[in-house]
Design a protein around this motif. Structure first.
Motif, PDB file in Angstrom:
ATOM      1  N   ALA A 111     -11.835   9.228 -47.998  1.00 16.87           N
ATOM      2  CA  ALA A 111     -11.241   8.133 -48.770  1.00 16.87           C
ATOM      3  C   ALA A 111     -12.285   7.447 -49.647  1.00 16.87           C
ATOM      4  CB  ALA A 111     -10.588   7.120 -47.832  1.00 16.87           C
ATOM      5  N   GLY A 112     -13.509   7.345 -49.174  1.00 10.91           N
ATOM      6  CA  GLY A 112     -14.570   6.735 -49.975  1.00 10.91           C
ATOM      7  C   GLY A 112     -14.848   7.536 -51.231  1.00 10.91           C
ATOM      8  N   GLY A 113     -14.926   8.847 -51.093  1.00 11.40           N
ATOM      9  CA  GLY A 113     -15.123   9.702 -52.262  1.00 11.40           C
ATOM     10  C   GLY A 113     -13.957   9.627 -53.219  1.00 11.40           C
ATOM     11  N   GLU A 114     -12.752   9.558 -52.687  1.00 11.80           N
ATOM     12  CA  GLU A 114     -11.568   9.478 -53.536  1.00 11.80           C
ATOM     13  C   GLU A 114     -11.466   8.117 -54.217  1.00 11.80           C
ATOM     14  OE1 GLU A 114      -8.507  10.725 -50.846  1.00 11.80           O
ATOM     15  OE2 GLU A 114      -9.028  12.845 -51.109  1.00 11.80           O
ATOM     16  N   ALA A 115     -11.913   7.050 -53.553  1.00 18.10           N
ATOM     17  CA  ALA A 115     -11.931   5.733 -54.195  1.00 18.10           C
ATOM     18  C   ALA A 115     -12.904   5.737 -55.373  1.00 18.10           C
ATOM     19  CB  ALA A 115     -12.317   4.649 -53.184  1.00 18.10           C
ATOM     20  N   LEU A 116     -14.074   6.345 -55.183  1.00 18.41           N
ATOM     21  CA  LEU A 116     -15.038   6.468 -56.272  1.00 18.41           C
ATOM     22  C   LEU A 116     -14.409   7.203 -57.448  1.00 18.41           C
ATOM     23  CD1 LEU A 116     -17.966   6.260 -57.412  1.00 18.41           C
ATOM     24  CD2 LEU A 116     -18.369   8.491 -56.356  1.00 18.41           C
ATOM     25  N   MET A 117     -13.712   8.299 -57.173  1.00 17.37           N
ATOM     26  CA  MET A 117     -13.059   9.061 -58.240  1.00 17.37           C
ATOM     27  C   MET A 117     -11.980   8.235 -58.925  1.00 17.37           C
ATOM     28  SD  MET A 117     -14.443  12.046 -58.493  1.00 17.37           S
ATOM     29  CE  MET A 117     -13.244  13.030 -59.344  1.00 17.37           C
ATOM     30  N   GLY A 118     -11.162   7.541 -58.164  1.00 13.71           N
ATOM     31  CA  GLY A 118     -10.084   6.746 -58.758  1.00 13.71           C
ATOM     32  C   GLY A 118     -10.607   5.652 -59.666  1.00 13.71           C
ATOM     33  N   PHE A 119     -11.576   4.888 -59.185  1.00  6.76           N
ATOM     34  CA  PHE A 119     -12.118   3.807 -60.009  1.00  6.76           C
ATOM     35  C   PHE A 119     -12.925   4.354 -61.183  1.00  6.76           C
ATOM     36  CE2 PHE A 119     -11.672   1.168 -56.034  1.00  6.76           C
ATOM     37  CZ  PHE A 119     -10.619   0.407 -56.528  1.00  6.76           C
ATOM     38  N   GLY A 120     -13.643   5.464 -60.973  1.00  2.18           N
ATOM     39  CA  GLY A 120     -14.380   6.082 -62.075  1.00  2.18           C
ATOM     40  C   GLY A 120     -13.445   6.584 -63.156  1.00  2.18           C
ATOM     41  N   MET A 121     -12.345   7.207 -62.748  1.00  2.00           N
ATOM     42  CA  MET A 121     -11.358   7.672 -63.720  1.00  2.00           C
ATOM     43  C   MET A 121     -10.737   6.509 -64.462  1.00  2.00           C
ATOM     44  SD  MET A 121      -9.576  10.751 -61.536  1.00  2.00           S
ATOM     45  CE  MET A 121      -8.270  11.032 -62.716  1.00  2.00           C
ATOM     46  N   ALA A 122     -10.476   5.411 -63.754  1.00  2.00           N
ATOM     47  CA  ALA A 122      -9.901   4.230 -64.413  1.00  2.00           C
ATOM     48  C   ALA A 122     -10.857   3.693 -65.479  1.00  2.00           C
ATOM     49  CB  ALA A 122      -9.582   3.152 -63.381  1.00  2.00           C
ATOM     50  N   LEU A 123     -12.126   3.612 -65.153  1.00  2.00           N
ATOM     51  CA  LEU A 123     -13.102   3.127 -66.133  1.00  2.00           C
ATOM     52  C   LEU A 123     -13.232   4.065 -67.329  1.00  2.00           C
ATOM     53  CD1 LEU A 123     -15.978   1.822 -63.837  1.00  2.00           C
ATOM     54  CD2 LEU A 123     -14.531   0.457 -65.358  1.00  2.00           C
ATOM     55  N   MET A 124     -13.254   5.361 -67.059  1.00  2.00           N
ATOM     56  CA  MET A 124     -13.409   6.324 -68.142  1.00  2.00           C
ATOM     57  C   MET A 124     -12.169   6.434 -69.013  1.00  2.00           C
ATOM     58  SD  MET A 124     -15.577   9.311 -66.221  1.00  2.00           S
ATOM     59  CE  MET A 124     -15.869  10.346 -67.639  1.00  2.00           C
ATOM     60  N   ALA A 125     -11.014   6.052 -68.502  1.00  2.00           N
ATOM     61  CA  ALA A 125      -9.768   6.178 -69.259  1.00  2.00           C
ATOM     62  C   ALA A 125      -9.468   4.958 -70.125  1.00  2.00           C
ATOM     63  CB  ALA A 125      -8.604   6.428 -68.303  1.00  2.00           C
ATOM     64  N   ILE A 126     -10.262   3.910 -70.029  1.00  2.00           N
ATOM     65  CA  ILE A 126     -10.017   2.729 -70.861  1.00  2.00           C
ATOM     66  C   ILE A 126     -10.073   3.153 -72.318  1.00  2.00           C
ATOM     67  CG2 ILE A 126     -10.930   0.476 -71.580  1.00  2.00           C
ATOM     68  CD1 ILE A 126     -11.896   0.102 -68.693  1.00  2.00           C
ATOM     69  N   PRO A 127      -9.046   2.806 -73.107  1.00  2.00           N
ATOM     70  CA  PRO A 127      -9.005   3.234 -74.509  1.00  2.00           C
ATOM     71  C   PRO A 127     -10.220   2.730 -75.293  1.00  2.00           C
ATOM     72  CG  PRO A 127      -6.910   2.274 -73.859  1.00  2.00           C
ATOM     73  CD  PRO A 127      -7.866   2.024 -72.737  1.00  2.00           C
ATOM     74  N   ALA A 128     -10.708   3.581 -76.193  1.00  2.00           N
ATOM     75  CA  ALA A 128     -11.869   3.234 -77.014  1.00  2.00           C
ATOM     76  C   ALA A 128     -11.574   2.041 -77.916  1.00  2.00           C
ATOM     77  CB  ALA A 128     -12.298   4.430 -77.846  1.00  2.00           C
ATOM     78  N   ALA A 129     -10.307   1.830 -78.255  1.00  2.00           N
ATOM     79  CA  ALA A 129      -9.949   0.687 -79.096  1.00  2.00           C
ATOM     80  C   ALA A 129     -10.176  -0.633 -78.365  1.00  2.00           C
ATOM     81  CB  ALA A 129      -8.498   0.797 -79.536  1.00  2.00           C
ATOM     82  N   ALA A 130     -10.088  -0.609 -77.040  1.00  2.00           N
ATOM     83  CA  ALA A 130     -10.280  -1.834 -76.255  1.00  2.00           C
ATOM     84  C   ALA A 130     -11.766  -2.078 -76.004  1.00  2.00           C
ATOM     85  CB  ALA A 130      -9.535  -1.732 -74.932  1.00  2.00           C
ATOM     86  N   VAL A 131     -12.467  -1.076 -75.510  1.00  2.00           N
ATOM     87  CA  VAL A 131     -13.886  -1.193 -75.185  1.00  2.00           C
ATOM     88  C   VAL A 131     -14.541   0.159 -75.454  1.00  2.00           C
ATOM     89  CG1 VAL A 131     -15.575  -1.570 -73.346  1.00  2.00           C
ATOM     90  CG2 VAL A 131     -13.474  -2.903 -73.378  1.00  2.00           C
ATOM     91  N   THR A 132     -15.601   0.142 -76.206  1.00  2.00           N
ATOM     92  CA  THR A 132     -16.388   1.355 -76.399  1.00  2.00           C
ATOM     93  C   THR A 132     -17.718   1.150 -75.684  1.00  2.00           C
ATOM     94  OG1 THR A 132     -15.339   1.775 -78.530  1.00  2.00           O
ATOM     95  CG2 THR A 132     -17.387   2.951 -78.077  1.00  2.00           C
ATOM     96  N   PRO A 133     -17.875   1.766 -74.520  1.00  2.00           N
ATOM     97  CA  PRO A 133     -19.111   1.564 -73.771  1.00  2.00           C
ATOM     98  C   PRO A 133     -20.306   2.173 -74.505  1.00  2.00           C
ATOM     99  CG  PRO A 133     -17.561   2.939 -72.548  1.00  2.00           C
ATOM    100  CD  PRO A 133     -16.937   2.626 -73.838  1.00  2.00           C
ATOM    101  N   PRO A 134     -21.474   1.623 -74.280  1.00  2.00           N
ATOM    102  CA  PRO A 134     -22.674   2.230 -74.892  1.00  2.00           C
ATOM    103  C   PRO A 134     -22.939   3.598 -74.284  1.00  2.00           C
ATOM    104  CG  PRO A 134     -23.295   0.515 -73.342  1.00  2.00           C
ATOM    105  CD  PRO A 134     -21.794   0.469 -73.452  1.00  2.00           C
ATOM    106  N   ARG A 135     -23.683   4.403 -75.001  1.00  2.00           N
ATOM    107  CA  ARG A 135     -23.994   5.755 -74.504  1.00  2.00           C
ATOM    108  C   ARG A 135     -24.667   5.713 -73.134  1.00  2.00           C
ATOM    109  NH1 ARG A 135     -22.461   9.206 -78.210  1.00  2.00           N
ATOM    110  NH2 ARG A 135     -22.790   8.801 -80.410  1.00  2.00           N
ATOM    111  N   ALA A 136     -25.444   4.675 -72.870  1.00  2.00           N
ATOM    112  CA  ALA A 136     -26.126   4.564 -71.577  1.00  2.00           C
ATOM    113  C   ALA A 136     -25.117   4.497 -70.426  1.00  2.00           C
ATOM    114  CB  ALA A 136     -27.032   3.340 -71.556  1.00  2.00           C
ATOM    115  N   ALA A 137     -23.951   3.907 -70.662  1.00  2.00           N
ATOM    116  CA  ALA A 137     -22.928   3.845 -69.611  1.00  2.00           C
ATOM    117  C   ALA A 137     -22.462   5.251 -69.239  1.00  2.00           C
ATOM    118  CB  ALA A 137     -21.744   3.002 -70.066  1.00  2.00           C
TER     119      ALA A 137
END
Length: 184
Positions: free
Chosen positions: A37-63
């Motif tokens: 479950a810990g690994g799956e939580a990491l995947m879920g939250f990571g996917m949520a962060l990566m799926a944020i539309p670029a129009a809303a937030v464009t993270p820096p390349r370092a992210a």
């Protein structure tokens, strides 16, 4: 739906909700389930962060580099854990896919996939085939084969020990992965 932006926000919500449920599953009394479950939580939250539309937030390349490092480390952990079970191989492929997408996003001219070619088409295609197959397989596992009599079935002690909910979370993350890979 009103276009790709609303679909992306739905994916963000789905992945964040899945990550939150996986955090609840970490309260299970079964050690292997907590670890999974810990690994799956990491995947879920990571996917949520990566799926944020670029129009809303464009993270820096370092992210994206940080995402690649985090999921690269998760892939190494899953590779080590795969010695004891086949399910960890799925975690390995998922963590590799996340690291791969993060590297592709860091290398993309706009800093976000979906705005031009990103990633290697062969790797993206193989990952798409894997996750599409996984979605079909895990969806089929949710369909009951025969009706269960009242009171029949495994006894569970709480939300963290519901195998059908855990499988539904894995299915939703697989669908999310297919959606994210399609934008590559």
């Amino acid at each position: 739906m009103h276009g790709p932006g609303s679909a992306a926000w739905l994916l963000v919500a789905l992945c964040a909700a899945t990550g939150a449920y996986c955090l609840l599953r970490m309260r299970s009394r079964v050690e292997e389930q907590r670890r999974t479950a810990g690994g799956e939580a990491l995947m879920g939250f990571g996917m949520a962060l990566m799926a944020i539309p670029a129009a809303a937030v464009t993270p820096p390349r370092a992210a994206w580099v940080v995402y690649a490092l985090v999921f690269g480390a998760a892939a190494l952990r899953a590779l080590w854990a795969a010695r004891s079970g086949a399910h960890h191989l799925h975690h390995l492929v998922g963590a590799f896919a996340m690291a791969y997408m993060a590297v592709a996003m860091a290398a993309a001219p706009s800093g976000h996939a979906g705005h031009g070619a990103a990633g290697a088409p062969l790797v993206t295609g193989l990952l798409l085939l894997y996750f599409a197959g996984y979605v079909l397989w895990s969806g089929a596992r949710l369909v009951p084969v025969a009706p269960v009599a009242a009171g029949g079935g495994p006894q569970v002690s709480g939300w963290g020990d519901r195998p059908e909910l855990a499988q539904a979370c894995r299915l939703s993350m697989g669908i999310g992965m297919v959606a994210m890979l399609l934008t590559m």
